[in-house]
Design an enzyme around this catalytic site. Structure first.
Site, short mmCIF file in Angstrom:
data_model
loop_
_atom_site.label_atom_id
_atom_site.label_comp_id
_atom_site.label_asym_id
_atom_site.label_seq_id
_atom_site.Cartn_x
_atom_site.Cartn_y
_atom_site.Cartn_z
N ASP A 90 5.79 2.87 1.28
CA ASP A 90 5.09 2.02 0.31
C ASP A 90 5.79 0.66 0.33
O ASP A 90 6.82 0.45 0.98
CB ASP A 90 5.08 2.66 -1.08
CG ASP A 90 3.91 2.14 -1.92
OD1 ASP A 90 3.38 1.05 -1.60
OD2 ASP A 90 3.52 2.78 -2.89
C1 NOJ Z 1 1.82 -0.36 -3.58
C2 NOJ Z 1 1.05 0.88 -3.93
O1 NOJ Z 1 1.92 1.84 -4.50
C3 NOJ Z 1 0.33 1.50 -2.76
O2 NOJ Z 1 -0.49 2.53 -3.23
C4 NOJ Z 1 -0.45 0.48 -2.00
O3 NOJ Z 1 -1.12 1.09 -0.93
C5 NOJ Z 1 0.50 -0.59 -1.52
N1 NOJ Z 1 1.12 -1.23 -2.66
C6 NOJ Z 1 -0.18 -1.63 -0.65
O4 NOJ Z 1 -0.99 -2.44 -1.41
#
Ligand code: NOJ
Length: 751
Positions: free
Chosen positions: A289
């Protein structure tokens, strides 16, 4: 200057080489391997680390934007993948740079959070789960993929399959709710929708199952917070939806932000290697993430970012999202012997394989066709399905009789309606959380929807209140229009920013002055219908006690107002059922249907049993609950045998009749309780359901098959199997009601 051996030359050469020796038709897998091996042989360590690097383009971000110089990195081959770069016009230039201005010309992957649609916005995932309809869910993902793919996207960061039982956690909106069994089916349906049958079809996009693992169980419902649970709970409750998504073919996995058993997921060898690779045989790649590798420093398991890279890499993580530290430290760590070169090649291979399977080496621009984009965005088939999905997602929570008939559905005959609330004529908020590219101006508001559906009805509108603060200056106008109307519809709930990432709440009531507004309108004595739109279960106890009709519409997306109006005026009979328990108050949280009995189950006459002094144990609305404009009667539950064996099965059947006045759909649910286990078992667990349609007066016998596989769990020694003994089976309209029967599982050594 560009290297003379471009990937396209390599592509042709290796295909020829593959054909020339050994096997006249070596097969597609062999051809891919030869091609990718040749490419890897050409790559420098920096270029390899570049393929393991993903940056946001700067279009939209969900965290600190660490690099503004990503274009330089891209051209230097140090950024092999981008996200948040969408629309053909925008992405084509970036792809051109990767293909024409880097040494090896390797095309980019373009990722995006296509969570509930790209432009055409479908209901939030938690809403869509309330359809319990895998065809609808799969089709939403298929159409979302088609639309996003037309705008340059070939990788979505979805499905989010985190089981979540704490509505304080804002991201509950993005998943399928509290149940492992249902969540697993939804996970698989979404993956199949995004990826279709063949990744080389340019309307398919890679799925990314997230957030691995157990992100949905943060302490106190606070986002990014610590997760700590037994291995038994992890494996039995939280892991199956990820596994189901992988079994459905999910190409990629995203790590979660949280720690698990003291180790952040992005550095967690147990999760990323022992479970994901060794036990489950996952062959795709893992992306972190957003800056999750860097965040292992504040987590406190490494002293600096270089150590964080070493930990993540050796745990089994292929790609660094936005942290920029794989590209920075992989070359050094390799040089110092702290990471392994052949492992680096394996990681790169897994990423290149996905690019190959998508057909990007053959044609890097296959997702970048302007004409296709223009004809796909908001196409009729998308908008039509968005309406179907929104209508089927709506859950009728209460519909009390006013006089002789229920308040809903409303007749379309001339009358005056007061439509009040911050969600009544509001386009943006009805899109819900993570409406990534959804255009608010395309949203049908509830005001528009009512006017379109019931043109003879006179509608007076007043916003009345906002979502935050306590400004009551709009109350008088709302009261005035309510006074001169026959019926009041209150469109209340959460704004789009009040659920989703970094949007945990400690109070689950109507936010801002909405509760005060509702009470003021209620005091006028008019018939009031509450249409609640939110990204999570709200605590609606006062509403349930005082307001005769409650429609929980979640955040329904582009077709919001049309879908809700069609439900309110009876063009669609609501059939959605909750996939998340609605608590009475925050103090009950977490409250979910599949709890354990305890050694002191509730007994009203005994103080020393498991209960609260100030609130019931039961939630306000249980898992699986949802009403219809008609009524259904369940009768005559039958089991075709009283015993099953390991290989055998039994049929449970039940009669369901439509006893009301409307044609309607019913989601018939089957739950099982294992009465005695080597470890304690939940009071009941969903093991089957079916959605049927009945005309008034019509009946249907619904049958389910139970096998020993439906009874398996992690036993005391952590082996996954069914244990012999007695089981209760319940079939009914929700997790709290139904008819029951019993049977025995007989296993060889117990015969
Ligand atoms: C953070 C989020 O937790 C995740 O779900 C997402 O895909 C990413 N950012 C990218 O935007």
């Amino acid at each position: 200057m560009r290297h003379t051996v471009s990937y396209s030359a390599l592509f042709v050469l290796t295909l020829l080489a593959g054909c020339a020796f050994k096997n006249p038709d070596p097969g597609p897998q062999h051809k891919m391997n030869v091609f990718i091996d040749s490419l890897i042989n050409e790559m420098t360590v920096e270029e390899k680390a570049g393929q393991l690097t993903l940056y946001t383009s700067g279009w939209t971000v969900t965290g600190p934007q660490l690099r503004e110089d990503y274009i330089e990195e891209l051209k230097a081959g140090r950024a092999g993948n981008l996200f948040n770069a969408h629309t053909v016009d925008y992405a084509i230039e970036l792809q051109r740079m990767a293909v024409e201005e880097t040494r090896l010309g390797i095309p980019l992957l373009f990722g995006l959070d296509v969570i509930h649609g790209y432009k055409t916005t479908f209901p939030i995932p938690l809403a869509e789960a309330s359809t319990w309809d895998m065809d609808i869910i799969r089709k939403t993902a298929r159409l979302s993929a088609k639309e996003a793919a037309s705008a340059g996207i070939n990788w979505t960061f979805n499905p989010m399959v985190d089981v979540a039982r704490d509505p304080r956690w804002g991201r509950i909106a993005e998943g399928a709710g509290e149940d492992t069994y249902l969540g697993s089916l939804v996970a698989a349906a979404r993956v199949k929708g995004y990826q279709g049958d063949d990744l080389s079809d340019p309307t398919t996009i890679l799925a990314c199952v997230k957030h691995f693992a157990a992100y949905g169980a943060p302490q106190a419902g606070r986002d990014y917070h610590t997760v700590d649970m037994s291995d038994r709970v992890l494996r039995e409750t939280y892991l199956p939806p990820y596994k189901a998504a992988l079994d459905a073919g999910a190409a990629t996995v995203m790590t979660s932000f949280n720690e698990l058993d003291g180790v952040p997921a992005s550095g967690n060898h147990y999760l990323m290697t022992e479970i994901l690779r060794d036990e489950w045989g996952f062959k795709g790649f893992v992306v972190t993430d957003y800056t999750a590798i860097n965040e292992m420093v504040p987590h406190g398991v490494v002293a600096n970012e270089k150590e964080a890279v070493e930990l993540a890499f050796n745990a089994g993580v292929e790609m660094d999202m936005q942290g920029g530290i794989y590209s920075k430290y992989i070359p050094e760590l390799l040089e110092e012997g702290r990471i392994d070169g052949s492992r680096l090649d394996d990681y790169v291979r897994r990423v290149l394989e996905m690019k190959y399977k998508l057909g990007l080496f053959e044609d890097p621009y296959r997702y970048l066709n302007k004409a296709r984009e223009e004809e796909t965005l908001y196409a009729k088939e998308l908008m039509d399905h968005a309406l179907v999905s929104a209508k089927e997602s709506i859950v009728l929570l209460k519909n009390k009789k006013a006089g002789n008939s229920a308040l809903l559905p409303l007749s379309k005959s001339p009358k005056t309606i007061a439509l009040i609330g911050p969600l009544a004529d509001n386009q943006k908020d009805m899109l819900g959380t993570w409406h990534v590219a959804g255009d608010a101006s395309k949203v049908v508001t509830l005001l528009q929807g009512i006017r379109e559906t019931a043109p003879d009805v006179t509608v007076h509108y007043a916003k009345g209140a906002g979502f935050t603060g306590n400004d009551q200056s709009g109350f008088n106008e709302a009261v005035a229009i309510a006074r001169k109307s026959d019926i009041v519809i209150m469109a209340i709930g959460e704004g789009h920013h009040q659920s989703g990432e970094a949007a945990s709440r400690s109070d689950l009531g109507l936010p801002g002055p909405q509760q005060a507004l509702l009470e003021k309108i209620h005091a006028l004595g008019k018939p009031v219908i509450a249409v609640v739109m939110a990204g999570r279960p709200l605590t609606l106890e006062w509403m349930d006690e005082n307001i005769p009709a409650i429609v929980n519409a979640w955040h329904p997306g582009t077709q919001s107002g049309r879908a809700i109006a069609q439900v309110l005026f009876g063009d669609h009979n609501p059939a959605g059922k909750l996939t998340i328990t609605f608590p009475r108050n925050v103090g009950q949280v977490p409250v979910f249907y599949s709890m354990k009995n305890t050694g002191r189950p509730f007994d009203a006459d005994n103080k020393y049993t498991s209960k609260y002094l100030d609130v019931a144990n039961e939630p306000l609305y249980p898992f699986g609950y949802g009403l219809s404009y008609t009524t259904f009667a369940y009768s005559d539950i039958k089991l075709d045998r009283k015993e099953i064996t390991e290989q055998g099965s039994l049929q449970v059947s039940i009669n369901v009749s439509n006893t009301g006045e409307y044609e309607g759909q019913e989601i018939v649910q089957l739950y099982i309780c294992d009465k005695v286990g080597s470890v304690t078992r939940p009071v009941k667990e969903l093991r089957g359901f079916t959605k049927i349609n009945l005309k008034p007066g019509e009946s249907q016998t619904v049958s389910f098959t139970i096998t020993s596989e439906d009874l398996a769990f992690y036993t005391r020694d952590m082996s996954y199997r069914a244990e012999p003994g007695s089981f209760t089976v319940f079939v009914g309209p929700n997790s709290a009601e139904g008819l029951e029967g019993g049977f025995e599982l007989k296993l060889p050594d117990a015969l």
